[in-house]
Design a protein around this motif. Structure first.
Motif, PDB file in Angstrom:
ATOM      1  N   LEU A  14      55.606  17.955 -57.162  1.00  0.00           N
ATOM      2  CA  LEU A  14      56.900  17.347 -57.429  1.00  0.00           C
ATOM      3  C   LEU A  14      56.882  15.941 -56.832  1.00  0.00           C
ATOM      4  N   THR A  15      57.153  14.943 -57.662  1.00  0.00           N
ATOM      5  CA  THR A  15      57.118  13.549 -57.217  1.00  0.00           C
ATOM      6  C   THR A  15      58.392  12.840 -57.656  1.00  0.00           C
ATOM      7  N   ILE A  16      59.013  12.122 -56.737  1.00  0.00           N
ATOM      8  CA  ILE A  16      60.194  11.315 -57.045  1.00  0.00           C
ATOM      9  C   ILE A  16      59.720   9.884 -57.294  1.00  0.00           C
ATOM     10  N   ARG A  17      59.986   9.358 -58.478  1.00  0.00           N
ATOM     11  CA  ARG A  17      59.614   7.980 -58.826  1.00  0.00           C
ATOM     12  C   ARG A  17      60.879   7.123 -58.787  1.00  0.00           C
ATOM     13  N   GLN A  18      61.068   6.429 -57.663  1.00  0.00           N
ATOM     14  CA  GLN A  18      62.298   5.648 -57.465  1.00  0.00           C
ATOM     15  C   GLN A  18      62.468   4.535 -58.498  1.00  0.00           C
ATOM     16  N   GLN A  19      61.398   3.786 -58.763  1.00  0.00           N
ATOM     17  CA  GLN A  19      61.534   2.625 -59.633  1.00  0.00           C
ATOM     18  C   GLN A  19      61.862   2.997 -61.071  1.00  0.00           C
ATOM     19  N   SER A  20      61.175   4.007 -61.599  1.00  0.00           N
ATOM     20  CA  SER A  20      61.438   4.426 -62.976  1.00  0.00           C
ATOM     21  C   SER A  20      62.543   5.480 -63.054  1.00  0.00           C
TER      22      SER A  20
END
Length: 140
Positions: free
Chosen positions: A7-13
């Protein structure tokens, strides 16, 4: 039901990337997660009680808290922190993303908020003919 392996949170996108042990992987937009929050604040307390969420195009996630071994609680930048997202629910959001977007956009349009989402109706279902705006004041 599949369980997450990553599980990865991609802040920019502004997307949550999640991979499951059955080989499926999804990139779920924060906006979709926020407007379909499983919390009572959004879902209401029964059918027909749902509260339409507007203005969530730019919503971010400032953190994620684990809930046991079965869910996460995202901490959204608009202060919403009561949604518990089970692995099953995240899988459903990923699998049904296009249908959910279509439903959300139709509800925005019906309530006079066309164009409020980060998605345009034509971009939701690739290859589908774009519907002409009918008097809602939203022009392309």
């Amino acid at each position: 039901m599949p369980t997450p392996t990553k599980l990865t949170i991609r802040q920019q996108s502004r997307i949550l990337e999640i991979s499951f042990d059955d080989g499926t992987a999804f990139a779920i937009p924060f906006e979709l997660m926020r407007v379909y929050s499983p919390s009572a604040e959004v879902k209401g307390h029964g059918p027909g009680q749902e509260v339409l969420q507007v203005g969530k195009r730019e919503v971010g996630i400032k953190g994620v808290e684990p809930v046991g071994n079965y869910a996460i609680k995202p901490l959204f930048t608009d202060g919403h922190e009561s949604g518990i997202y089970t692995w099953d629910y995240l899988y459903k959001l990923g699998k049904e993303e296009q249908a959910l977007w279509q439903d959300y956009l139709q509800r925005l349009h019906a309530d006079g908020f066309a164009g409020d989402s980060g998605r345009e109706p034509g971009s939701v279902l690739p290859g589908a003919p774009a519907k002409a705006a009918s008097g809602c004041g939203h022009h392309h």
